[in-house]
Design a protein around this motif. Sequence first.
Motif, PDB file in Angstrom:
ATOM      1  N   LEU A 173       0.831  -1.206   0.000  1.00 56.98           N
ATOM      2  CA  LEU A 173       0.000   0.000   0.000  1.00 56.98           C
ATOM      3  C   LEU A 173       0.867   1.259   0.000  1.00 56.98           C
ATOM      4  N   ARG A 174       1.960   1.236   0.731  1.00 54.94           N
ATOM      5  CA  ARG A 174       2.869   2.392   0.733  1.00 54.94           C
ATOM      6  C   ARG A 174       3.450   2.626  -0.664  1.00 54.94           C
ATOM      7  N   THR A 175       3.785   1.530  -1.342  1.00 52.62           N
ATOM      8  CA  THR A 175       4.321   1.657  -2.704  1.00 52.62           C
ATOM      9  C   THR A 175       3.293   2.286  -3.635  1.00 52.62           C
ATOM     10  N   ALA A 180       1.080   7.237  -6.509  1.00 58.08           N
ATOM     11  CA  ALA A 180      -0.019   8.181  -6.746  1.00 58.08           C
ATOM     12  C   ALA A 180       0.409   9.624  -6.530  1.00 58.08           C
ATOM     13  N   VAL A 181       1.434   9.863  -5.702  1.00 54.19           N
ATOM     14  CA  VAL A 181       1.818  11.237  -5.349  1.00 54.19           C
ATOM     15  C   VAL A 181       2.160  12.098  -6.561  1.00 54.19           C
ATOM     16  N   PRO A 182       3.015  11.671  -7.482  1.00 51.65           N
ATOM     17  CA  PRO A 182       3.373  12.557  -8.605  1.00 51.65           C
ATOM     18  C   PRO A 182       2.311  12.654  -9.696  1.00 51.65           C
ATOM     19  N   LEU A 183       1.289  11.817  -9.642  1.00 51.32           N
ATOM     20  CA  LEU A 183       0.300  11.824 -10.718  1.00 51.32           C
ATOM     21  C   LEU A 183      -0.552  13.086 -10.720  1.00 51.32           C
ATOM     22  N   VAL A 184      -0.940  13.573  -9.536  1.00 52.22           N
ATOM     23  CA  VAL A 184      -1.831  14.732  -9.468  1.00 52.22           C
ATOM     24  C   VAL A 184      -1.178  15.988 -10.033  1.00 52.22           C
ATOM     25  N   LEU A 239      -4.037   8.297   4.569  1.00 48.51           N
ATOM     26  CA  LEU A 239      -3.797   6.879   4.337  1.00 48.51           C
ATOM     27  C   LEU A 239      -2.454   6.458   4.928  1.00 48.51           C
ATOM     28  N   ASN A 240      -1.414   7.259   4.690  1.00 50.78           N
ATOM     29  CA  ASN A 240      -0.094   6.932   5.249  1.00 50.78           C
ATOM     30  C   ASN A 240      -0.116   6.974   6.771  1.00 50.78           C
ATOM     31  N   SER A 241      -0.899   7.893   7.329  1.00 56.20           N
ATOM     32  CA  SER A 241      -1.017   7.964   8.782  1.00 56.20           C
ATOM     33  C   SER A 241      -1.666   6.702   9.339  1.00 56.20           C
ATOM     34  N   HIS A 242      -2.708   6.206   8.663  1.00 59.44           N
ATOM     35  CA  HIS A 242      -3.362   4.969   9.099  1.00 59.44           C
ATOM     36  C   HIS A 242      -2.412   3.777   8.963  1.00 59.44           C
ATOM     37  N   HIS A 285      -6.492   2.871 -11.462  1.00 57.86           N
ATOM     38  CA  HIS A 285      -5.882   1.555 -11.248  1.00 57.86           C
ATOM     39  C   HIS A 285      -5.266   1.461  -9.849  1.00 57.86           C
ATOM     40  N   ILE A 286      -4.600   2.531  -9.415  1.00 58.88           N
ATOM     41  CA  ILE A 286      -3.992   2.533  -8.089  1.00 58.88           C
ATOM     42  C   ILE A 286      -5.066   2.403  -7.015  1.00 58.88           C
TER      43      ILE A 286
END
Length: 305
Positions: A173-175, A180-184, A239-242, A285-286
């Motif tokens: 999930l972290r991967t 997803a970070v650079p996509l936006v 999400l990363n916090s969870h 997809h992510i």
Amino acid sequence: MPVYSMTGYASAQHSTASNAPDSDAKNQPPGQLGLEIRSVNSRFLDLSFRLPEDLRQFEPTLRELVSAKLKRGKVEVRASIEVASNTSVQDPSPKLLQRLNAVQDNVKAWLPQASALSVADVLRFAAAEQTGTRDWSASVMPLAEKALKELMAARQREGGKLSTMLLERLSQLRTLALQAVPLVPQLVAQQRQRFLDRWKEAMALTDGSTLPEAAQDRALTEATAFAIRIDVAEEITRLNSHLDEIERLIKKGGEIGKRLDFLIQELHREANTMGSKSAALELTHISVDMKVLIEQMREQVQNIE
């Protein structure tokens, strides 16, 4: 502390031989006391007991013993008593013969016409005597403690496997979150350029009544609104916090099942929001891959105490 699964099974047996000191116990055939403990997942601790009548008196003590060790799960404690059959003719004990003689005399006093006991009758009573009720009080609790210890070990082994699986899913999930970070920003830049190109085309078709600067500002405003609408940075942060909290709980161990269940629901919510904001196939997809992993985690978390 280790992580315990709510699923487990253990059994223990205790055999007795005809080596008791008194003559009545000597005549009893060997017996075996068996005890099984099964547990599956449940929201709370749900205990049930299946005990023979000779052991029914031990249910409160067994319930207290199990409740002290297990906090969640549907747990069934089943006990059985097996007595070895003995087809040989047993000599009646002197105590039995005295008892039968006294009873016969008493019956004869009231019923003179009653038939006397035959040898077959006496042997039948002797056979019944050897299979009489045995005192299991010294065996039940040690046997229950042994079975419960084995059950805890089995639940711990299963909990270790679940922990390993969950940590692997966390890493995946972290991967996906990193992907997803650079996509936006890329999507925002593409959409911004698309808006500008479309306004330039529109300006070329006008009669010049609209100022180019105003048209460009309008395009940038539209691009900004689009960026806000598709921005999933906040969802990825939560999400990363969870994920961090789930990893912390797994490494801490103990009674973490209910908290993990809540965090899994929150992960699913964030993944759903990312999917609804998606403006690109890659991000969709992510989001789908995330939900598949989260669902796998949810199924396994249901088994953690």
